[in-house]
Write a protein that holds these residues in place. Structure first.
Motif, PDB file in Angstrom:
ATOM      1  N   ASP A 122      90.473  12.178 -53.942  1.00  0.00           N
ATOM      2  CA  ASP A 122      91.934  12.124 -53.274  1.00  0.00           C
ATOM      3  C   ASP A 122      91.772  11.696 -51.973  1.00  0.00           C
ATOM      4  O   ASP A 122      90.807  12.312 -51.174  1.00  0.00           O
ATOM      5  CB  ASP A 122      92.516  13.419 -53.636  1.00  0.00           C
ATOM      6  CG  ASP A 122      94.005  13.265 -52.924  1.00  0.00           C
ATOM      7  OD1 ASP A 122      94.789  12.517 -53.691  1.00  0.00           O
ATOM      8  OD2 ASP A 122      94.285  13.844 -52.015  1.00  0.00           O
ATOM      9  N   GLY A 123      92.798  10.729 -51.552  1.00  0.00           N
ATOM     10  CA  GLY A 123      92.601  10.570 -50.252  1.00  0.00           C
ATOM     11  C   GLY A 123      91.365   9.361 -49.945  1.00  0.00           C
ATOM     12  O   GLY A 123      91.061   9.180 -48.639  1.00  0.00           O
ATOM     13  N   SER A 124      91.090   8.622 -51.021  1.00  0.00           N
ATOM     14  CA  SER A 124      90.267   7.670 -50.982  1.00  0.00           C
ATOM     15  C   SER A 124      90.287   6.639 -50.202  1.00  0.00           C
ATOM     16  O   SER A 124      89.361   5.852 -49.690  1.00  0.00           O
ATOM     17  CB  SER A 124      89.756   7.282 -52.503  1.00  0.00           C
ATOM     18  OG  SER A 124      90.618   6.545 -52.987  1.00  0.00           O
ATOM     19  N   SER A 125      91.636   6.336 -49.841  1.00  0.00           N
ATOM     20  CA  SER A 125      91.815   5.129 -48.703  1.00  0.00           C
ATOM     21  C   SER A 125      91.270   5.481 -47.237  1.00  0.00           C
ATOM     22  O   SER A 125      91.025   4.926 -46.666  1.00  0.00           O
ATOM     23  CB  SER A 125      93.298   4.759 -48.667  1.00  0.00           C
ATOM     24  OG  SER A 125      94.117   6.123 -48.479  1.00  0.00           O
ATOM     25  N   ASN A 215     104.724  12.117 -43.568  1.00  0.00           N
ATOM     26  CA  ASN A 215     104.473  10.864 -43.141  1.00  0.00           C
ATOM     27  C   ASN A 215     105.802  10.653 -42.432  1.00  0.00           C
ATOM     28  O   ASN A 215     106.677  10.193 -42.796  1.00  0.00           O
ATOM     29  CB  ASN A 215     104.334   9.920 -44.023  1.00  0.00           C
ATOM     30  CG  ASN A 215     103.915   8.700 -43.793  1.00  0.00           C
ATOM     31  OD1 ASN A 215     104.176   8.249 -42.730  1.00  0.00           O
ATOM     32  ND2 ASN A 215     103.029   8.129 -44.522  1.00  0.00           N
ATOM     33  N   TYR A 248      99.150  15.412 -39.621  1.00  0.00           N
ATOM     34  CA  TYR A 248      99.218  14.691 -40.773  1.00  0.00           C
ATOM     35  C   TYR A 248      97.873  13.868 -41.192  1.00  0.00           C
ATOM     36  O   TYR A 248      97.946  12.894 -40.091  1.00  0.00           O
ATOM     37  CB  TYR A 248     100.464  13.875 -41.021  1.00  0.00           C
ATOM     38  CG  TYR A 248     100.703  13.171 -42.540  1.00  0.00           C
ATOM     39  CD1 TYR A 248     101.134  14.043 -43.455  1.00  0.00           C
ATOM     40  CD2 TYR A 248     100.389  12.035 -42.570  1.00  0.00           C
ATOM     41  CE1 TYR A 248     101.135  13.629 -44.877  1.00  0.00           C
ATOM     42  CE2 TYR A 248     100.648  11.280 -44.088  1.00  0.00           C
ATOM     43  CZ  TYR A 248     100.851  12.036 -44.934  1.00  0.00           C
ATOM     44  OH  TYR A 248     100.938  11.615 -46.295  1.00  0.00           O
ATOM     45  N   MET A 252      95.747  14.546 -48.735  1.00  0.00           N
ATOM     46  CA  MET A 252      96.388  15.930 -49.104  1.00  0.00           C
ATOM     47  C   MET A 252      95.440  17.233 -49.145  1.00  0.00           C
ATOM     48  O   MET A 252      95.855  18.214 -48.636  1.00  0.00           O
ATOM     49  CB  MET A 252      96.958  15.585 -50.479  1.00  0.00           C
ATOM     50  CG  MET A 252      97.695  16.604 -50.986  1.00  0.00           C
ATOM     51  SD  MET A 252      98.072  16.467 -52.634  1.00  0.00           S
ATOM     52  CE  MET A 252      99.522  17.787 -52.822  1.00  0.00           C
ATOM     53  N   TYR A 268     105.483  15.731 -49.348  1.00  0.00           N
ATOM     54  CA  TYR A 268     105.684  14.408 -49.619  1.00  0.00           C
ATOM     55  C   TYR A 268     106.953  14.256 -50.346  1.00  0.00           C
ATOM     56  O   TYR A 268     107.077  14.434 -51.569  1.00  0.00           O
ATOM     57  CB  TYR A 268     104.564  13.980 -50.222  1.00  0.00           C
ATOM     58  CG  TYR A 268     104.138  12.208 -50.031  1.00  0.00           C
ATOM     59  CD1 TYR A 268     105.199  11.567 -50.478  1.00  0.00           C
ATOM     60  CD2 TYR A 268     103.134  11.866 -49.252  1.00  0.00           C
ATOM     61  CE1 TYR A 268     105.073  10.179 -50.443  1.00  0.00           C
ATOM     62  CE2 TYR A 268     103.092  10.545 -49.032  1.00  0.00           C
ATOM     63  CZ  TYR A 268     103.934   9.772 -49.479  1.00  0.00           C
ATOM     64  OH  TYR A 268     103.973   8.612 -49.263  1.00  0.00           O
ATOM     65  N   LYS A 278     105.116   9.912 -53.987  1.00  0.00           N
ATOM     66  CA  LYS A 278     103.742   9.373 -54.339  1.00  0.00           C
ATOM     67  C   LYS A 278     102.817  10.239 -55.219  1.00  0.00           C
ATOM     68  O   LYS A 278     102.047   9.810 -56.001  1.00  0.00           O
ATOM     69  CB  LYS A 278     103.114   9.122 -53.069  1.00  0.00           C
ATOM     70  CG  LYS A 278     101.698   8.212 -53.096  1.00  0.00           C
ATOM     71  CD  LYS A 278     101.237   7.741 -51.947  1.00  0.00           C
ATOM     72  CE  LYS A 278      99.712   7.494 -52.005  1.00  0.00           C
ATOM     73  NZ  LYS A 278      99.082   7.263 -50.688  1.00  0.00           N
TER      74      LYS A 278
HETATM   75  P1  AHG Z   1      94.824   7.959 -51.608  1.00  0.00           P
HETATM   76  O1  AHG Z   1      94.024   8.496 -52.608  1.00  0.00           O
HETATM   77  O2  AHG Z   1      95.216   6.629 -52.401  1.00  0.00           O
HETATM   78  O3  AHG Z   1      94.215   7.796 -50.349  1.00  0.00           O
HETATM   79  O4  AHG Z   1      96.257   8.789 -51.585  1.00  0.00           O
HETATM   80  C1  AHG Z   1      96.292   9.939 -50.907  1.00  0.00           C
HETATM   81  C2  AHG Z   1      97.501  10.657 -51.255  1.00  0.00           C
HETATM   82  C3  AHG Z   1      97.330  11.990 -50.561  1.00  0.00           C
HETATM   83  O5  AHG Z   1      96.201  12.573 -50.579  1.00  0.00           O
HETATM   84  C4  AHG Z   1      97.924  12.023 -49.231  1.00  0.00           C
HETATM   85  O6  AHG Z   1      98.526  13.039 -48.814  1.00  0.00           O
HETATM   86  C5  AHG Z   1      98.952  10.706 -49.642  1.00  0.00           C
HETATM   87  O7  AHG Z   1      98.356   9.996 -50.253  1.00  0.00           O
HETATM   88  C6  AHG Z   1      99.168  10.036 -48.141  1.00  0.00           C
HETATM   89  O8  AHG Z   1     100.329   9.064 -48.457  1.00  0.00           O
HETATM   90  P2  AHG Z   1     100.787   8.065 -47.199  1.00  0.00           P
HETATM   91  O9  AHG Z   1      99.647   7.254 -46.925  1.00  0.00           O
HETATM   92  O10 AHG Z   1     101.889   7.372 -48.170  1.00  0.00           O
HETATM   93  O11 AHG Z   1     101.463   9.005 -46.362  1.00  0.00           O
END
Ligand code: AHG
Length: 337
Positions: A122-125, A215, A248, A252, A268, A278
């Motif tokens: 999770d949070g891979s971006s 966010n 933030y 997550m 969220y 999301k």
């Molecule tokens: P992803 O795995 O695509 O990076 O998404 C992460 C999740 C969660 O971990 C985080 O709290 C949320 O998306 C963040 O989303 P926003 O950038 O829309 O705030």
């Protein structure tokens, strides 16, 4: 000479100690947690060298959520599926990265009473910019009869039925935190022995906190109640003394972990163009809701307790508000107005 602190229990030692308290326990859950811990250690190695090897960047495909799949996502997913398949305590898995459940369907797995759901990374971006990321998991007792392959209905269960849930955070140190109904415990990876060691026993979420995590870029897409609560956070002096502070990360696991330890609220919300928000109910909201409730906190979708939501499918999304009990109650008073 370095002395080894033998007071510190490893994850395995701790789960075996728990077994002794329940002599009729079969040890299946302990096996599962050990398997997840093993996958986490392998994922941790790859996360730590992500900048060095050709594992950064997009894998090229699009996952079932419509997002680009990163190479590390694929690696983490394969590790978790692999260790749980080779283990002896899991009948099948569901992954945020996979459209359908994976049924292990062998003689041993069909006798296993548990299924596992996970978000492998999770949070891979955030991977490409060296920000903490995590793995999230939850464990359910299957509904179908033992001896046969598990079925989809075993996975589509309300969060209240979770037997255990937790996460691994790949941060400045690597930690595994998990909850059963008996409590929440945190284990830090000791790289010198390659073991998770009990570092945060019996975690309780502070009833009040100073941190709110949301966010802000989406502020004008939130409902009025949410906007009013956020505005109040910006104006108000917190119950604990100082002003509220906004934190933030956009990962997550990191955001909720910090708020669990320090006290705070993570949000969220649904948005005008994305009413369900999301986050995925089964892979993100339910495990954190379970863990936070065991730690003394609360989690809702703004109207209903997360753990009471009856899922319709594996990949549905839900608005998510969770954290310290006192802060959640204050939020709820704004949402009701
Ligand atoms: P992803 O795995 O695509 O990076 O998404 C992460 C999740 C969660 O971990 C985080 O709290 C949320 O998306 C963040 O989303 P926003 O950038 O829309 O705030």
């Amino acid at each position: 000479m370095t002395t080894i602190n033998r007071q510190v229990l490893t994850l395995d030692e701790f789960t075996i100690q728990q077994l002794r308290i329940f002599p009729r326990a079969t040890g299946e859950l302990s096996n599962l947690l050990r398997d997840i811990g093993l996958a986490a250690k392998r994922i941790n190695v790859e996360v730590n060298k992500a900048g060095l090897v050709d594992i950064l960047g997009d894998y090229g495909s699009i996952n079932v959520q419509g997002e680009e799949v990163k190479k590390l996502d694929v690696f983490a997913n394969n590790q978790l599926v692999g260790v749980l398949r080779h283990g002896i305590s899991c009948a099948g898995v569901g992954s945020e990265e996979l459209d359908e459940i994976v049924v292990f369907n062998d003689v041993v797995s069909n006798q296993s009473k548990y299924i596992v759901l996970f978000d492998p990374l999770d949070g891979s971006s955030n991977i490409d910019v060296n920000v903490s990321i995590g793995t999230i998991f939850s464990v359910y007792r299957r509904k179908s009869e033992l001896g046969a392959p598990c079925r989809k209905e075993d996975f589509i269960q309300a969060g209240i039925n979770q037997v255990a849930a937790g996460y691994i955070i790949y941060g400045s140190s690597t930690m595994m935190v998990y909850a059963t109904r008996r409590g929440v415990n945190g284990f830090t990876l000791d790289p010198s022995i390659g073991e998770f060691c009990l570092s945060h026993p019996d975690i309780k979420c502070p009833e009040l906190g100073k941190i709110y995590s949301v966010n802000h870029g989406n502020f004008f897409q939130y409902d009025e109640g949410v906007r009013n609560y956020i505005t109040n956070c910006q104006k108000k002096t917190s119950e604990t003394g100082g002003p509220y502070t906004q934190r933030y990360i956009g990962s997550m696991v990191s955001d909720v972990h910090r708020n669990l330890i320090k006290g705070g609220i993570f949000m969220y919300p649904g948005m005008s163009d994305m009413p369900e928000g999301k986050l995925r109910l089964m892979y993100e909201c339910n495990p954190f809701a379970f863990l936070l409730e065991v730690a003394g906190g609360k989690a809702t979708n703004g109207k209903t307790r997360i753990l009471d939501l009856e899922p319709a499918g594996l990949h549905e999304r839900s608005p998510f508000f969770a954290g310290s009990k006192g802060m959640m109650e204050e939020l709820e008073s704004f949402l009701k107005k």
